[in-house]
Design an enzyme around this catalytic site. Structure first.
Site, PDB file in Angstrom:
ATOM      1  CG  HIS A 106      56.705  20.199  39.908  1.00 39.75           C
ATOM      2  ND1 HIS A 106      56.478  20.953  41.036  1.00 39.75           N
ATOM      3  CD2 HIS A 106      57.074  21.063  38.934  1.00 39.75           C
ATOM      4  CE1 HIS A 106      56.722  22.224  40.757  1.00 39.75           C
ATOM      5  NE2 HIS A 106      57.081  22.326  39.487  1.00 39.75           N
ATOM      6  CG  HIS A 152      19.798  33.257  38.481  1.00 39.09           C
ATOM      7  ND1 HIS A 152      19.635  31.983  37.988  1.00 39.09           N
ATOM      8  CD2 HIS A 152      20.548  33.132  39.610  1.00 39.09           C
ATOM      9  CE1 HIS A 152      20.267  31.119  38.783  1.00 39.09           C
ATOM     10  NE2 HIS A 152      20.828  31.791  39.774  1.00 39.09           N
ATOM     11  CD  GLU A 196      49.090  27.209  34.790  1.00 41.95           C
ATOM     12  OE1 GLU A 196      48.469  28.006  35.517  1.00 41.95           O
ATOM     13  OE2 GLU A 196      50.342  27.147  34.773  1.00 41.95           O
ATOM     14  CG  HIS A 245      21.726  36.541  42.268  1.00 41.88           C
ATOM     15  ND1 HIS A 245      22.673  36.792  41.314  1.00 41.88           N
ATOM     16  CD2 HIS A 245      21.785  35.198  42.502  1.00 41.88           C
ATOM     17  CE1 HIS A 245      23.287  35.666  40.998  1.00 41.88           C
ATOM     18  NE2 HIS A 245      22.763  34.684  41.707  1.00 41.88           N
TER      19      HIS A 245
HETATM   20  C1  LIG Z   1      32.637  29.762  39.343  1.00 43.31           C
HETATM   21  C2  LIG Z   1      31.316  30.060  39.947  1.00 43.31           C
HETATM   22  N1  LIG Z   1      31.233  30.242  41.272  1.00 43.31           N
HETATM   23  C3  LIG Z   1      30.032  30.451  41.848  1.00 43.31           C
HETATM   24  C4  LIG Z   1      28.895  30.474  41.111  1.00 43.31           C
HETATM   25  C5  LIG Z   1      27.539  30.663  41.762  1.00 43.31           C
HETATM   26  N2  LIG Z   1      27.017  31.998  41.468  1.00 43.31           N
HETATM   27  C6  LIG Z   1      26.165  32.194  40.469  1.00 43.31           C
HETATM   28  S1  LIG Z   1      25.771  33.789  40.271  1.00 43.31           S
HETATM   29  C7  LIG Z   1      26.744  34.257  41.575  1.00 43.31           C
HETATM   30  C8  LIG Z   1      26.867  35.694  41.967  1.00 43.31           C
HETATM   31  C9  LIG Z   1      27.109  36.512  40.779  1.00 43.31           C
HETATM   32  O1  LIG Z   1      27.059  37.854  41.065  1.00 43.31           O
HETATM   33  P1  LIG Z   1      26.999  38.863  39.856  1.00 43.31           P
HETATM   34  O2  LIG Z   1      27.915  38.428  38.802  1.00 43.31           O
HETATM   35  O3  LIG Z   1      27.195  40.198  40.417  1.00 43.31           O
HETATM   36  O4  LIG Z   1      25.542  38.670  39.276  1.00 43.31           O
HETATM   37  P2  LIG Z   1      24.238  39.470  39.693  1.00 43.31           P
HETATM   38  O5  LIG Z   1      23.870  39.020  41.075  1.00 43.31           O
HETATM   39  O6  LIG Z   1      24.568  40.896  39.639  1.00 43.31           O
HETATM   40  O7  LIG Z   1      23.244  39.019  38.696  1.00 43.31           O
HETATM   41  C10 LIG Z   1      27.366  33.149  42.125  1.00 43.31           C
HETATM   42  C11 LIG Z   1      28.281  33.206  43.276  1.00 43.31           C
HETATM   43  C12 LIG Z   1      29.031  30.280  39.716  1.00 43.31           C
HETATM   44  N3  LIG Z   1      27.997  30.265  38.898  1.00 43.31           N
HETATM   45  N4  LIG Z   1      30.241  30.098  39.171  1.00 43.31           N
END
Ligand SMILES: Cc1ncc(C[n+]2csc(CCOP(=O)(O)OP(=O)(O)O)c2C)c(N)n1
Ligand SMILES: [Mg+2]
Length: 658
Positions: A476, A28, A414, A263
């Site tokens: 529960h 990334h 939680e 990204h």
């Molecule tokens: C809990 C979770 N859900 C989904 C993902 C998959 N995922 C990785 S990065 C991303 C998008 C993140 O966007 P952002 O934080 O704006 O990062 P940028 O593209 O700006 O680097 C997703 C959905 C993940 N890593 N963790």
């Protein structure tokens, strides 16, 4: 400040990141390119750390909450001299490399937390800030700040969208964790495109509502503006701070800047070339950084590490002036004595149960023994302490005004609670437990998984463990949660049957160094097992009641069902079926015992066996082919009627084995 060397140094992060991701053909680049100036400013001008002692307890913490931007962190660790070599950068994302796809705590020196699940880093950062504040309150003396550091988190749009960010930041605001500073890489882009399609809230206003100081840096390439904002954040001693830094994803790469395609895919060979040209990077060859850049980083690292030398001197003075506190400090750091190993020397800890006791109550009594002998035990519940029996009497409540308190009030949060528990453990110096109803472990389970993954001995106290909760009904009543927790690698799940087994479970938890332990406890009263046997729970499974003569049948039970198994045994014995009762409070520990031990407890010659547990039967096939359990949801009603309705009875056991 020398602007030119700063720019070159920022670009070194970008180029290394782009090169590594290109070589791996995976990763990334968007975040490292966009956030490089912010990270460089933070690390070069504000953070104290020692690359030669990456675990130094009083370092500033850095949590890359957007773990997908791992190359940003690896570039920093390489350039600042944390031991990551250029070969490690070249091996990004390769099997067994020091540079895995997402940062892994304990694997790469200088990585303060494993991140990847978005938002979790924010929760862990709150835990670190709580630990800092508590230890500071406990140990600092006038002019001798033993523990005195910041916790920085770098989070993206994704982290801010995740619910855990609200849970964690809301608590941070309430607690006034002023040394928590969140840098928000605000680039308006996530995977599916512009964040406008799904995320239009005003993040700064939201944080303001949480009780944060909020700051804005309009131009995320402006080192001086970022520097100033961080200084302002540090200057607020009442509130945590959010610095929204407007950045461009993939900054510097003409074809990718500002686009979601930056990204999560390599820039492409041509675009890496264009990046070099656009940035005016002086070297064409991949993975080569100008000497002057390395020199700059080396001198910055030396500067950052001065704080460590100063701290060593401070500790020397502290030890001279406050030898008792120093001794205690070392105890907290696990360097002196080992109270946890000696728990069984305490008469009340090892006592036999009197009368019928709910294991949650047994646990409550034990916690109140533990908190006296383990002064660094800290923990609490997500608004259920009166029910989960986790309150430590006479230990005070942790709050903004009373940070020396050891009872944490997480509020009804939680997921953040799990992450915060892990953050406290990551910080070091403290032993954390967290607590809620077992059925709501579903709300914290991702963080239980993270403790196991990070090898953190966080303790999870999970009460109201079955249909035994009765009237609250199926919402529960846990069913599949035991199977789920047992399936988490590197975690021990205990479901004790009485006081002594509960003590054994806590003993195991407090002596665990590299894995979390979950205690799954009953709401309802349970009878005591025969005197003395419960201690064997540390082996996971053991003979709780022996058959008269060679066993014809074996009942394997856990928790509240061991008592029912005992009743069934009496009936079976009366029928001439010699029955052994095996209590199996921790399946994972039993599986780790020697073959001889296991064969001794469950002889292969005895095939007439049944497992009994008021929960999903999933997973029990390895010990028996007959199961008494519940593979549907529960129901609302008095517990004793529910046990009859779902067939968890001594008679059912007798029938199964006759
Ligand atoms: C809990 C979770 N859900 C989904 C993902 C998959 N995922 C990785 S990065 C991303 C998008 C993140 O966007 P952002 O934080 O704006 O990062 P940028 O593209 O700006 O680097 C997703 C959905 C993940 N890593 N963790
Ligand atoms: Mg983004």
């Amino acid at each position: 400040m020398n602007k030119e060397i700063d720019n070159l140094s920022v670009n070194a992060i970008r180029i290394l990141s782009a090169d590594a991701i290109q070589k791996a053909n995976s990763g990334h680049p968007g975040l490292p390119l966009g956030a490089a100036p912010a990270a460089y400013t933070l690390w070069s001008r504000h953070m104290k750390f020692d690359p030669l002692a990456p675990q130094w307890i009083n370092r500033d913490r850095f949590v890359l909450s957007g773990g997908h931007g791992s190359m940003l962190l690896y570039s920093l660790l390489h350039l600042f001299g944390f031991g990551l070599k250029i070969e490690d950068i070249m091996n990004f994302r390769q099997l067994d490399s020091l540079t895995p796809g997402h940062p892994e705590y304990g694997h790469t020196a200088g990585v303060d937390a494993t991140t990847g699940p978005l938002g979790a880093g924010l929760g862990m950062a709150v835990g670190m800030a709580i630990a800092e504040r508590h230890l500071a309150a406990k140990f600092n003396k006038e002019g001798l700040p033993v523990i005195d550091h910041y916790t920085f988190a770098l989070a993206g749009d994704g982290c801010m969208m995740e619910g855990i960010s609200s849970e964690a930041m809301s608590l941070a605001g309430t607690l006034g964790l002023s040394k928590l500073i969140v840098l928000y890489d605000s680039n308006n882009i996530s995977i599916e495109g512009s964040t406008d399609i799904a995320f239009t809230e005003n993040v700064r206003k939201r944080f303001e509502a949480f009780g944060f100081q909020t700051l804005l840096v309009e131009d995320g390439t402006d080192i001086e503006a970022i520097d100033k904002a961080i200084a302002e954040a540090k200057a607020d001693t009442e509130r945590p701070s959010l610095i929204e830094i407007k950045t461009k994803i993939g900054a510097g790469c003409p074809a990718k800047e500002g686009k979601s395609s930056a990204h999560g895919e390599p820039l492409g060979v041509e675009n890496v070339k264009a990046l070099r040209e656009n940035l005016g990077w002086p070297i064409e060859e991949s993975f080569v950084v100008p000497d002057e850049v390395y020199e700059n980083y080396a001198s910055l690292a030396e500067n950052a590490a001065k704080a460590h030398a100063d701290w060593d001197a401070l500790m020397k003075e502290y030890a001279e002036k406050y030898p008792e506190d120093m001794k205690l400090f070392n105890e907290y750091m696990g360097e002196a004595g080992d109270a946890a190993a000696k728990l069984y020397d305490i008469p009340d800890f090892a006592k036999d149960q009197e009368g019928a006791v709910a294991t949650r109550n047994a646990s409550g009594q034990i916690i109140n023994i533990l908190c006296k002998v383990l002064p660094n035990l800290i923990g609490g519940s997500a608004d259920l302490a009166p029910s989960t029996k986790t309150y430590m009497n006479d230990c005070g409540d942790f709050s903004k005004a009373t940070p020396e308190g050891r009872n944490l009030h997480f509020g009804v949060r939680e997921l953040a609670m799990g992450a915060i528990g892990n953050g406290i453990m990551l910080h070091g110096g403290l032993r954390a437990f967290v607590s809620t109803f077992f059925v709501f472990s579903d709300y914290l389970k991702p963080m239980a998984r993270m403790s196991a993954l990070m090898k953190l001995p966080t303790t999870f106290v999970l009460t109201h463990d079955s249909i035994g909760v009765g009237e609250d009904g199926p919402t529960h009543q846990p069913i599949e949660q035991l199977a789920t927790f047992r399936a988490i690698p590197n975690m021990l799940t205990f479901r004790p049957a009485d006081y002594t087994e509960t003590a054994a479970a806590w003993y195991t938890a407090m002596n665990s160094t590299s894995r979390p332990v979950s205690l799954v406890l009953s709401r309802q009263n349970l009878p005591a097992l025969p005197s003395g046997v419960g201690k064997n729970a540390v082996r996971g499974g053991y003979i709780a009641a022996e058959a008269e003569g060679a066993p014809d049948a074996i009942i394997i039970a856990t928790g509240s069902e061991v008592g029912i198994a005992m009743e069934a045994k009496a009936k079976l014995d009366a029928k001439g079926i010699n029955t052994r009762v095996v209590s199996m409070p921790c399946v994972e520990l039993f599986d780790e015992q020697s073959e001889t031990y296991k064969e001794g407890v469950l002889p292969s010659s005895v095939t007439n066996r049944v497992t009994v547990e008021a929960a999903s039967t999933f997973g029990w096939d390895k010990y028996a082919s007959k199961h008494i359990g519940i593979d549907t949801f529960g129901a609302s009603g008095p517990a004793d009627l529910l046990y009859k309705k779902f067939g968890i009875t001594a008679d059912a056991i007798v029938e199964a084995l006759s």
